[in-house]
Motif scaffolding. Structure first.
Motif, mmCIF file in Angstrom:
data_model
loop_
_atom_site.group_PDB
_atom_site.id
_atom_site.type_symbol
_atom_site.label_atom_id
_atom_site.label_comp_id
_atom_site.label_asym_id
_atom_site.label_seq_id
_atom_site.Cartn_x
_atom_site.Cartn_y
_atom_site.Cartn_z
ATOM 1 N N ILE A 152 0.850 -1.199 0.000
ATOM 2 C CA ILE A 152 0.000 0.000 0.000
ATOM 3 C C ILE A 152 0.891 1.256 0.000
ATOM 4 N N CYS A 153 1.889 1.263 0.875
ATOM 5 C CA CYS A 153 2.783 2.438 0.965
ATOM 6 C C CYS A 153 3.436 2.715 -0.394
ATOM 7 N N ALA A 154 3.904 1.670 -1.061
ATOM 8 C CA ALA A 154 4.563 1.862 -2.358
ATOM 9 C C ALA A 154 3.573 2.424 -3.384
ATOM 10 N N LYS A 155 2.359 1.870 -3.391
ATOM 11 C CA LYS A 155 1.389 2.292 -4.419
ATOM 12 C C LYS A 155 0.850 3.704 -4.190
ATOM 13 N N VAL A 156 0.758 4.147 -2.927
ATOM 14 C CA VAL A 156 0.240 5.502 -2.691
ATOM 15 C C VAL A 156 1.364 6.542 -2.628
ATOM 16 N N ALA B 214 3.757 6.610 -0.164
ATOM 17 C CA ALA B 214 4.086 6.940 1.242
ATOM 18 C C ALA B 214 5.552 6.586 1.464
ATOM 19 N N LYS B 215 6.432 7.385 0.864
ATOM 20 C CA LYS B 215 7.864 7.054 0.802
ATOM 21 C C LYS B 215 8.571 7.115 2.138
ATOM 22 N N ASN B 216 7.998 7.876 3.055
ATOM 23 C CA ASN B 216 8.687 8.048 4.340
ATOM 24 C C ASN B 216 8.112 7.154 5.434
ATOM 25 N N ALA B 217 7.194 6.275 5.035
ATOM 26 C CA ALA B 217 6.543 5.424 6.042
ATOM 27 C C ALA B 217 7.175 4.038 6.076
ATOM 28 N N TRP B 218 7.080 3.416 7.232
ATOM 29 C CA TRP B 218 7.301 1.977 7.330
ATOM 30 C C TRP B 218 5.994 1.404 7.858
ATOM 31 N N GLY B 219 5.886 0.101 7.928
ATOM 32 C CA GLY B 219 4.627 -0.434 8.424
ATOM 33 C C GLY B 219 4.641 -1.938 8.503
ATOM 34 N N TYR B 220 3.536 -2.450 8.946
ATOM 35 C CA TYR B 220 3.438 -3.908 9.102
ATOM 36 C C TYR B 220 1.983 -4.344 9.028
ATOM 37 N N ASP B 221 1.796 -5.632 8.746
ATOM 38 C CA ASP B 221 0.454 -6.205 8.756
ATOM 39 C C ASP B 221 0.164 -6.725 10.158
ATOM 40 N N LEU B 222 -1.103 -6.659 10.511
ATOM 41 C CA LEU B 222 -1.485 -7.107 11.841
ATOM 42 C C LEU B 222 -2.536 -8.205 11.673
ATOM 43 N N GLY B 223 -2.183 -9.408 12.123
ATOM 44 C CA GLY B 223 -3.061 -10.564 11.926
ATOM 45 C C GLY B 223 -3.886 -10.842 13.153
ATOM 46 N N ALA B 224 -5.037 -10.221 13.242
ATOM 47 C CA ALA B 224 -5.925 -10.491 14.379
ATOM 48 C C ALA B 224 -7.358 -10.629 13.883
#
Ligand code: UT7
Length: 335
Positions: free
Chosen positions: A97-101, A103-113
């Protein structure tokens, strides 16, 4: 003074294609009457473009979110994506998502709940704001459930749909935002709601495909029983913990899995149906997407200072509640 994390914008996305109960009547042995009375669902959105995946729905929601708040995606510090239907096992859907929008300065992660992923994400995302480390955290809840649903299993397939929602968290010194949360997990519940194959326990093979093991396995009644008890209990508990009486609660935004579970929760909280956000009839259960989609649909009716209880129950088992004070006048925003 302690900084709080406030939701300052909300957005959502639903694929165009709609699958109604009457459409389902043509492919499985079911009826509009059964689905409506047992679940409250009338229709759900399904992505029928095979080239689209969960990140594409998240992208639409995040683009709209930035547009509504008037910010550039480059301002996002962190993007958490709650999902059980990642595009790929890795890399994470958050990264895509970050790459496609942009969001070059963001990092992130998926949350499996599973169905609680949005409230888990909101609670964890808020920590980065409260500590003062970040100024803009995006929490996405997105699931393309149609890709992991067995349309031969009539007890499961009728309840799920595809959709995504996203919120922006920003710091505030006012007394609004994420006020409290109570979260729980019990892995013993895995027996009743899981996917049998495709993980390290049982990698994909001809056999797993033949046995239809790459789909959601749900023992509906057992999940229902735990959901009714736990969602109602945790919602009442967060009210008690924060000295909220029924008359102080403006809204309940509960995970949309089954209208009967939501009714049991509001009744335990002592609040009337006029305070219960509901869109299950149009979207079904979009797993991590349900709560941000509710906030998006009801945004126009929300006033600054409204006390909102978010609550969820789902696969894991995972469950919990968030007490939120709404931070802005929703009637002044465009959809
Ligand atoms: O979001 C993640 C968490 N998930 C949930 O919270 C879901 C919780 N569970 C539920 O919402 C409900 O258990 C379901 C909606 C999934 C199922 O409803 P139920 O009232 O628990 O139905 P059941 O599975 O006990 O089945 C009752 C009857 C059965 O027939 P018999 O054995 O009594 O003759 C089923 O075969 O209804 C039958 N049935 C259906 N009939 C028509 C099951 N699904 C269908 C269907 N159409 N789609």
């Amino acid at each position: 003074m302690m900084k709080r994390a406030a939701i300052t914008a909300v957005a959502g996305y639903l694929p165009e294609n709609v699958l109604t109960n009457f459409d389902l009547e043509k492919i499985i042995d079911t009826s509009d009457e059964w689905i409506t009375t047992r679940t409250g669902i009338k229709e759900r959105h399904i992505e029928n473009d095979p080239n689209k995946a969960t990140s594409d729905m998240g992208v639409e929601a995040v683009k709209l979110l930035c547009k509504k708040r008037g910010i550039s995606p480059e301002e996002i510090d962190l993007l958490i994506c709650g999902t059980v239907t990642p595009d790929l096992v890795f890399p994470s859907t958050s990264n895509l998502i970050c790459a496609k929008v942009g969001a070059k300065n963001a990092w992130g992660y998926d949350l499996g709940a599973a169905c609680s992923a949005f409230i888990y994400g909101l609670s964890t995302g808020a920590q980065f704001i409260e500590t003062g480390r970040y100024k803009k955290v995006v929490v996405v809840g997105a699931d393309m459930m149609s890709r992991i649903i067995d349309y031969k299993d009539r007890a499961t397939c009728v309840i799920f749909g595809d959709g995504a929602g996203a919120v922006l968290l920003e710091p505030t010194e006012e007394s609004v935002g994420i006020m409290d949360f109570i979260l729980h997990a019990d892995g013993n519940g895995a027996t009743y709601l899981h996917m049998k194959a495709g993980g390290s326990l049982k990698p994909a093979s001809h056999e797993t495909v033949d046995k239809r093991e790459h789909f959601v396995h749900q023992e509906g009644q057992a999940v229902f029983k735990h959901a009714v008890y736990n969602m109602a209990e945790v919602s009442a508990k967060i009210m008690e913990k924060n000295n909220l009486k029924a008359e102080n609660v403006n809204w309940l935004a509960a995970h949309q899995a089954n209208k009967r579970i939501i009714d049991a929760t509001s009744s335990r909280m002592g609040i009337g149906p006029e305070k219960v956000m509901m869109n299950i009839e149009r979207y079904g259960n979009t797993t991590a997407g349900t709560i941000p989609l509710l906030l998006w649909d009801y945004e126009k009716q929300l006033k600054k200072g409204d006390n909102i209880i978010l609550s969820a129950f789902g696969g894991g088992f995972t469950w919990g509640a968030v007490y939120l004070k709404w931070a802005y006048d929703g009637s002044k925003t465009g959809k």
